[in-house]
Design a protein around this motif. Structure first.
Motif, PDB file in Angstrom:
ATOM      1  N   HIS A   8      -5.817   7.742   2.416  1.00 37.34           N
ATOM      2  CA  HIS A   8      -5.536   9.087   2.916  1.00 37.34           C
ATOM      3  C   HIS A   8      -6.133   9.272   4.295  1.00 37.34           C
ATOM      4  O   HIS A   8      -6.947   8.464   4.763  1.00 37.34           O
ATOM      5  CB  HIS A   8      -6.113  10.141   1.956  1.00 37.34           C
ATOM      6  CG  HIS A   8      -7.606  10.266   2.013  1.00 37.34           C
ATOM      7  ND1 HIS A   8      -8.250  11.394   2.466  1.00 37.34           N
ATOM      8  CD2 HIS A   8      -8.591   9.386   1.690  1.00 37.34           C
ATOM      9  CE1 HIS A   8      -9.568  11.209   2.400  1.00 37.34           C
ATOM     10  NE2 HIS A   8      -9.803  10.007   1.933  1.00 37.34           N
ATOM     11  N   ILE A  82      -0.662   6.266  -1.629  1.00 31.21           N
ATOM     12  CA  ILE A  82      -0.760   6.978  -0.357  1.00 31.21           C
ATOM     13  C   ILE A  82      -0.800   8.469  -0.666  1.00 31.21           C
ATOM     14  O   ILE A  82       0.125   9.018  -1.254  1.00 31.21           O
ATOM     15  CB  ILE A  82       0.446   6.652   0.537  1.00 31.21           C
ATOM     16  CG1 ILE A  82       0.429   5.168   0.926  1.00 31.21           C
ATOM     17  CG2 ILE A  82       0.455   7.541   1.782  1.00 31.21           C
ATOM     18  CD1 ILE A  82       1.715   4.686   1.578  1.00 31.21           C
ATOM     19  N   LEU A  98       2.500  13.222   5.907  1.00 28.91           N
ATOM     20  CA  LEU A  98       2.843  11.799   5.875  1.00 28.91           C
ATOM     21  C   LEU A  98       2.993  11.237   7.289  1.00 28.91           C
ATOM     22  O   LEU A  98       2.629  10.097   7.554  1.00 28.91           O
ATOM     23  CB  LEU A  98       4.125  11.577   5.076  1.00 28.91           C
ATOM     24  CG  LEU A  98       4.549  10.112   4.880  1.00 28.91           C
ATOM     25  CD1 LEU A  98       3.462   9.322   4.163  1.00 28.91           C
ATOM     26  CD2 LEU A  98       5.869  10.047   4.110  1.00 28.91           C
ATOM     27  N   GLN A 102       0.664   8.224   8.761  1.00 31.36           N
ATOM     28  CA  GLN A 102       1.247   6.945   9.161  1.00 31.36           C
ATOM     29  C   GLN A 102       0.881   6.561  10.589  1.00 31.36           C
ATOM     30  O   GLN A 102       0.985   5.395  10.959  1.00 31.36           O
ATOM     31  CB  GLN A 102       2.774   6.995   8.995  1.00 31.36           C
ATOM     32  CG  GLN A 102       3.489   5.672   9.172  1.00 31.36           C
ATOM     33  CD  GLN A 102       3.187   4.663   8.078  1.00 31.36           C
ATOM     34  OE1 GLN A 102       2.152   4.715   7.418  1.00 31.36           O
ATOM     35  NE2 GLN A 102       4.097   3.736   7.870  1.00 31.36           N
ATOM     36  N   GLN A 111      -2.440  -0.315   4.072  1.00 32.42           N
ATOM     37  CA  GLN A 111      -1.127  -0.627   3.506  1.00 32.42           C
ATOM     38  C   GLN A 111      -0.777  -2.103   3.678  1.00 32.42           C
ATOM     39  O   GLN A 111      -0.304  -2.763   2.745  1.00 32.42           O
ATOM     40  CB  GLN A 111      -0.044   0.209   4.194  1.00 32.42           C
ATOM     41  CG  GLN A 111      -0.123   1.700   3.971  1.00 32.42           C
ATOM     42  CD  GLN A 111       0.887   2.412   4.835  1.00 32.42           C
ATOM     43  OE1 GLN A 111       2.076   2.141   4.795  1.00 32.42           O
ATOM     44  NE2 GLN A 111       0.404   3.335   5.658  1.00 32.42           N
ATOM     45  N   TYR A 124       2.564   3.565  -4.316  1.00 35.73           N
ATOM     46  CA  TYR A 124       3.202   4.859  -4.569  1.00 35.73           C
ATOM     47  C   TYR A 124       2.855   5.840  -3.461  1.00 35.73           C
ATOM     48  O   TYR A 124       1.845   5.704  -2.776  1.00 35.73           O
ATOM     49  CB  TYR A 124       2.742   5.427  -5.919  1.00 35.73           C
ATOM     50  CG  TYR A 124       3.211   4.621  -7.100  1.00 35.73           C
ATOM     51  CD1 TYR A 124       4.439   4.883  -7.701  1.00 35.73           C
ATOM     52  CD2 TYR A 124       2.430   3.584  -7.606  1.00 35.73           C
ATOM     53  CE1 TYR A 124       4.883   4.128  -8.782  1.00 35.73           C
ATOM     54  CE2 TYR A 124       2.867   2.827  -8.685  1.00 35.73           C
ATOM     55  CZ  TYR A 124       4.094   3.111  -9.271  1.00 35.73           C
ATOM     56  OH  TYR A 124       4.533   2.359 -10.336  1.00 35.73           O
ATOM     57  N   LEU A 125       3.710   6.834  -3.348  1.00 33.14           N
ATOM     58  CA  LEU A 125       3.550   7.885  -2.352  1.00 33.14           C
ATOM     59  C   LEU A 125       3.382   9.224  -3.051  1.00 33.14           C
ATOM     60  O   LEU A 125       4.227   9.615  -3.867  1.00 33.14           O
ATOM     61  CB  LEU A 125       4.776   7.916  -1.438  1.00 33.14           C
ATOM     62  CG  LEU A 125       4.822   8.984  -0.352  1.00 33.14           C
ATOM     63  CD1 LEU A 125       3.666   8.797   0.615  1.00 33.14           C
ATOM     64  CD2 LEU A 125       6.159   8.916   0.385  1.00 33.14           C
ATOM     65  N   VAL A 127       2.889  13.189  -2.168  1.00 33.76           N
ATOM     66  CA  VAL A 127       2.912  14.159  -1.069  1.00 33.76           C
ATOM     67  C   VAL A 127       2.695  15.592  -1.534  1.00 33.76           C
ATOM     68  O   VAL A 127       2.757  16.521  -0.730  1.00 33.76           O
ATOM     69  CB  VAL A 127       4.238  14.068  -0.271  1.00 33.76           C
ATOM     70  CG1 VAL A 127       4.352  12.733   0.421  1.00 33.76           C
ATOM     71  CG2 VAL A 127       5.434  14.301  -1.181  1.00 33.76           C
ATOM     72  N   VAL A 136       6.857   3.231  -3.223  1.00 35.49           N
ATOM     73  CA  VAL A 136       7.048   2.952  -1.809  1.00 35.49           C
ATOM     74  C   VAL A 136       8.201   1.971  -1.659  1.00 35.49           C
ATOM     75  O   VAL A 136       8.272   0.967  -2.363  1.00 35.49           O
ATOM     76  CB  VAL A 136       5.759   2.373  -1.197  1.00 35.49           C
ATOM     77  CG1 VAL A 136       6.014   1.845   0.209  1.00 35.49           C
ATOM     78  CG2 VAL A 136       4.666   3.424  -1.170  1.00 35.49           C
TER      79      VAL A 136
END
Length: 307
Positions: A8, A82, A98, A102, A111, A124-125, A127, A136
């Motif tokens: 994060h 993530i 996000l 990134q 990552q 996994y993502l 949000v 992902v």
């Protein structure tokens, strides 16, 4: 045992998550993965890695050692989540999401270290509370591969009171992971292992298309010395990638020497989804310089070339 690595972006200059929004997303992610996989409700076999709790925050020396090991932590985790819900930044008029996640170098590095070892199958993502965890996608790592184009707090502060740039601390682990992939590809090509070779080469192809950007030879570092702003060109990977490839293809092999920095590997199937671990067995890597007899700056001091 299940190890969850939470990646994060800090939403404050001094605290990781003052609003608690990301913390709640992490709790939700643990519960969701437990439900999906039928884990014991007590979560007794679940372990969580999250930077603020897992990296010492008081002692600078032990903190630096833990940061140097971050790549090993990320690559060894069973699951990689993530965590990037919309979160107000406590010190900026901005929203962390996000997109801002990134752009961070450390987020990209985490990552890449996980996907180079394990692929994206366990990534996994998350949000937000109303959005379930999403796997992902296989091409998600393509932007992340440009680790050194990411933003860093140390660079934003122009390294005032700092001895090195965080970029320098990633040379050893990324060089080691890439070296093991390249060696696996070379050995499988000699043994005509076409199925496995194709999956590893898919990853290597993405890297080698942009090798100079993925593994920059040097970078410009701004520092302050005696109240003067100084811009230096600092060696990063130099010619280490080319020299490593040459040693492997000539049959010499490679070893990168540094204090106690080791990386080992696990098991897998097709590369983008499952990683390189089926093809890598005992990849022990340490650290190196870029030119014979030259002292190279690193995040932990000078290292003498051993490659």
């Amino acid at each position: 045992k299940h190890v969850l690595f939470f990646s994060h972006q800090w939403s404050s200059f001094t605290a990781p998550d003052p609003s608690g929004i990301q913390y709640q997303a992490m709790c939700d992610a643990v519960k969701e993965l437990a439900n999906r996989n039928g884990w014991d409700e007590s979560l007794k076999d679940v372990f969580v890695w999250v930077d603020y709790s897992s990296i010492p925050q008081v002692n600078p020396s032990t903190q630096n050692l833990a940061i140097r090991s971050l790549a090993a932590y990320a690559s060894s985790a069973t699951y990689f989540v993530i965590v990037a819900p919309d979160t107000p930044h406590a010190d900026l008029d901005d929203i962390c999401d996000l997109g801002t996640y990134q752009r961070r170098m450390w987020c990209r590095a985490e990552q890449v270290c996980h996907s180079m070892r394990n692929g994206t199958e366990g990534m996994y993502l998350g949000v937000g509370k109303k959005a379930p965890l999403e796997p992902v996608k296989g091409d998600f790592f393509q932007e992340s591969l440009h680790v050194f184009d990411g933003e860093l707090t140390c660079c934003r502060l122009e390294h005032k009171g700092m001895g090195a740039c965080d970029r320098q601390s990633l040379v050893i682990p990324l060089l080691g992971l890439y070296g093991e992939l390249f060696r696996a590809s070379y050995e499988m090509n000699k043994n005509d292992n076409s199925d496995a070779l194709a999956s590893v080469n898919a990853f290597l192809y993405e890297i080698e298309k942009h090798q100079e950007e993925v593994f920059p030879r040097s970078f410009e570092r701004v520092m302050w010395r005696k109240n003067k702003r100084v811009v230096d060109e600092v060696l990063l990977f130099g010619d280490l990638i080319d020299r490593m490839k040459s040693r492997i293809t000539s049959g010499i092999g490679f070893a990168i020497h540094d204090e106690k920095a080791t990386i080992s590997t696990k098991a897998s199937d097709t590369f983008v989804r499952h990683g390189a671990s089926d093809f890598l067995r005992h990849g022990v890597v340490h650290g190196a310089g870029a030119h014979d007899g030259v002292q190279i700056e690193s995040a932990v001091g000078a290292m003498e070339n051993k490659l």
